[in-house]
Design a protein around this motif. Structure first.
Motif, short mmCIF file in Angstrom:
data_model
loop_
_atom_site.label_atom_id
_atom_site.label_comp_id
_atom_site.label_asym_id
_atom_site.label_seq_id
_atom_site.Cartn_x
_atom_site.Cartn_y
_atom_site.Cartn_z
N SER A 69 12.78 -14.90 -19.03
CA SER A 69 13.17 -13.94 -20.05
C SER A 69 13.58 -12.58 -19.53
O SER A 69 14.01 -11.72 -20.30
CB SER A 69 12.01 -13.74 -21.05
N GLY A 70 13.43 -12.32 -18.24
CA GLY A 70 13.78 -11.03 -17.69
C GLY A 70 12.58 -10.12 -17.51
O GLY A 70 11.51 -10.34 -18.08
N GLN A 71 12.79 -9.09 -16.71
CA GLN A 71 11.70 -8.22 -16.27
C GLN A 71 11.01 -7.48 -17.40
O GLN A 71 9.78 -7.38 -17.44
CB GLN A 71 12.25 -7.23 -15.25
N ALA A 72 11.79 -6.95 -18.35
CA ALA A 72 11.21 -6.15 -19.42
C ALA A 72 10.26 -6.98 -20.28
O ALA A 72 9.14 -6.56 -20.59
CB ALA A 72 12.31 -5.53 -20.28
N ALA A 177 18.33 -7.08 -18.10
CA ALA A 177 18.28 -6.10 -17.00
C ALA A 177 18.66 -4.72 -17.54
O ALA A 177 19.36 -4.61 -18.54
CB ALA A 177 19.23 -6.50 -15.89
N TYR A 178 18.17 -3.69 -16.88
CA TYR A 178 18.56 -2.30 -17.08
C TYR A 178 17.92 -1.61 -18.28
O TYR A 178 17.60 -0.42 -18.21
CB TYR A 178 20.07 -2.13 -17.18
N SER A 179 17.72 -2.29 -19.41
CA SER A 179 17.25 -1.58 -20.60
C SER A 179 15.82 -1.09 -20.44
O SER A 179 15.39 -0.17 -21.16
CB SER A 179 17.37 -2.46 -21.84
N ASP A 180 15.04 -1.68 -19.52
CA ASP A 180 13.67 -1.21 -19.32
C ASP A 180 13.64 0.25 -18.86
O ASP A 180 12.66 0.96 -19.08
CB ASP A 180 12.91 -2.11 -18.33
N ASP A 181 14.73 0.71 -18.22
CA ASP A 181 14.80 2.12 -17.81
C ASP A 181 14.70 3.07 -19.01
O ASP A 181 14.25 4.21 -18.87
CB ASP A 181 16.12 2.39 -17.08
N SER A 210 19.15 -8.73 -5.52
CA SER A 210 18.60 -8.21 -6.77
C SER A 210 19.69 -8.11 -7.83
O SER A 210 20.88 -8.09 -7.53
CB SER A 210 17.97 -6.83 -6.53
N THR A 211 19.25 -8.04 -9.09
CA THR A 211 20.19 -7.98 -10.20
C THR A 211 21.15 -6.81 -10.08
O THR A 211 22.33 -6.91 -10.41
CB THR A 211 19.41 -7.87 -11.53
N THR A 212 20.65 -5.69 -9.59
CA THR A 212 21.48 -4.48 -9.52
C THR A 212 22.45 -4.49 -8.34
O THR A 212 23.32 -3.62 -8.27
CB THR A 212 20.59 -3.23 -9.43
N GLN A 213 22.30 -5.44 -7.44
CA GLN A 213 23.15 -5.46 -6.24
C GLN A 213 24.16 -6.60 -6.24
O GLN A 213 25.27 -6.44 -5.75
CB GLN A 213 22.27 -5.58 -4.98
N ASP A 221 25.08 -5.87 -18.60
CA ASP A 221 23.92 -5.48 -19.41
C ASP A 221 23.71 -3.97 -19.37
O ASP A 221 23.10 -3.40 -20.28
CB ASP A 221 22.66 -6.16 -18.89
N TYR A 222 24.21 -3.33 -18.32
CA TYR A 222 24.06 -1.89 -18.19
C TYR A 222 24.68 -1.17 -19.38
O TYR A 222 24.13 -0.17 -19.87
CB TYR A 222 24.70 -1.43 -16.89
N LEU A 223 25.81 -1.68 -19.87
CA LEU A 223 26.47 -1.06 -21.01
C LEU A 223 25.65 -1.23 -22.28
O LEU A 223 25.52 -0.30 -23.09
CB LEU A 223 27.87 -1.66 -21.19
N ARG A 224 25.08 -2.42 -22.47
CA ARG A 224 24.23 -2.64 -23.64
C ARG A 224 22.98 -1.77 -23.58
O ARG A 224 22.50 -1.26 -24.60
CB ARG A 224 23.84 -4.11 -23.74
N ALA A 225 22.44 -1.63 -22.38
CA ALA A 225 21.26 -0.78 -22.22
C ALA A 225 21.59 0.67 -22.57
O ALA A 225 20.79 1.37 -23.21
CB ALA A 225 20.74 -0.87 -20.78
N ASN A 226 22.77 1.13 -22.17
CA ASN A 226 23.20 2.49 -22.51
C ASN A 226 23.34 2.66 -24.02
O ASN A 226 22.96 3.69 -24.58
CB ASN A 226 24.54 2.80 -21.85
#
Length: 333
Positions: A69-72, A177-181, A210-213, A221-226
């Motif tokens: 399900s992802g890190q968050a 990914a990313y939205s946990d930030d 890693s997901t970010t690399q 997902d970075y855009l959705r997190a933003n």
């Protein structure tokens, strides 16, 4: 029974690094800790490693997600099990200095108004070289100051916070990914003060897998997190200057993801490319151009041109084509 610090460790296919991560926690000079590990349906030996460590030390408590399900979501599933007065996280391919948690607790003990304590972030490359986080961190910040800096990562997101912060504002699991930030930012926003513990070292492994690399459709997902972060800013009714700041960040990230699409589309499937363009378009359609700085509104490559998606795409293709030529000439020179 309450402990001093609970550590959240979300694990997915981390077998090559997991032992170093867990060893760094078990060797902490602060012994009164709880180590909560959630295996996110790993397909390697991660679960076996977790079982071995749980047998060896009762401070290690292990769980498994019903599906990947992802890190968050993996971290959020651990929150009901928290017993620590303070809570932090450790990525399963990273590690802490042996006195990191003790040094953070000392800061809490010395400052009654401390709600979050930042660790000292050191990035470690594949050869073992260490690089300091590239922006200076003040000894102390108001929560709002830390929040504002975190919108563009003027400070990093490796910290210890009071347990109630994780219970009231769990990880944003909008994306895998990313939205946990986003939750890091909310923790700073609601803090009275955020302190820095330079002797508490967090070692961040620069992992090409890693997901970010890695080159993956999950990068979008970075855009959705933003977008999720912007919704939360609106819910908080923050001032216009904060909304303006974040809208510029959101737009620069959108253009940056078009560059990712431009550079990597040959390595991705047609379906993945269509998905990526749709995610970019969803931001392009909703950006508030009036909030953008002149350089992010009128510079080639950054003009929103919201009356025509096709024209915007032509602009981006020209811009990144010219950039690629410039970069080639630099290499030749």
């Amino acid at each position: 029974m309450t402990t001093s610090v609970s550590v959240l460790v979300a694990v997915y296919n981390a077998a090559p690094y997991l032992k170093q991560c867990l060893d760094s926690l078990l060797s902490q000079t602060l012994k009164d800790i709880q180590i909560l590990c959630m295996d996110d349906c790993s397909t390697d030996d991660s679960w076996k490693i977790l079982q071995d460590y749980a047998r060896r030390d009762t401070r290690v408590e292990i769980f498994q997600m019903p599906k990947n399900s992802g890190q968050a979501k993996a971290r959020n599933a651990l929150i009901p099990h928290l017993r620590g007065k303070y809570v932090t996280f450790l990525d399963s391919d990273d590690w802490l200095s042996c006195d990191a948690l003790e040094n953070c607790v000392k800061v809490f003990d010395e400052h009654d108004d401390a709600d979050c304590v930042l660790l000292r972030l050191l990035q470690v490359d594949e050869k073992g070289g260490e690089v300091e986080y590239d922006r200076p961190i003040p000894p102390s910040l108001t929560g709002f100051e830390a929040f504002k800096l975190s919108l563009y990562w003027g400070i990093h997101g490796c910290y210890v916070a009071r347990r109630e912060f994780f219970e009231k504002w769990p990880y944003d699991d909008t994306c895998r990914a990313y939205s946990d930030d986003n939750s890091t930012r909310l923790h700073y926003y609601h803090s009275r003060r955020v302190y820095y513990a330079p002797d508490a070292r967090y070692f961040y492994r620069k992992n090409a897998q890693s997901t970010t690399q890695r080159i993956s459709v999950s990068r979008y997902d970075y855009l959705r997190a933003n977008t999720s972060m912007k919704r939360q800013l609106l819910d908080l009714q923050v001032s216009d200057d904060i909304l303006n700041l974040y809208e510029n960040i959101r737009w620069v990230n959108c253009v940056g993801l078009y560059m990712f699409y431009y550079q990597n589309r040959q390595s991705m499937t047609a379906e993945e490319n269509r998905y990526g363009l749709q995610e970019i378009k969803s931001v392009w359609q909703t950006i508030e151009a009036k909030r953008l700085r002149p350089r992010n509104r009128f510079k080639l490559g950054y003009m929103p041109l919201q009356w025509s998606w096709r024209l915007f795409r032509v602009e981006e293709e020209i811009y990144f084509f010219l950039r690629s030529i410039k970069n080639r000439w630099k290499k030749i020179a």
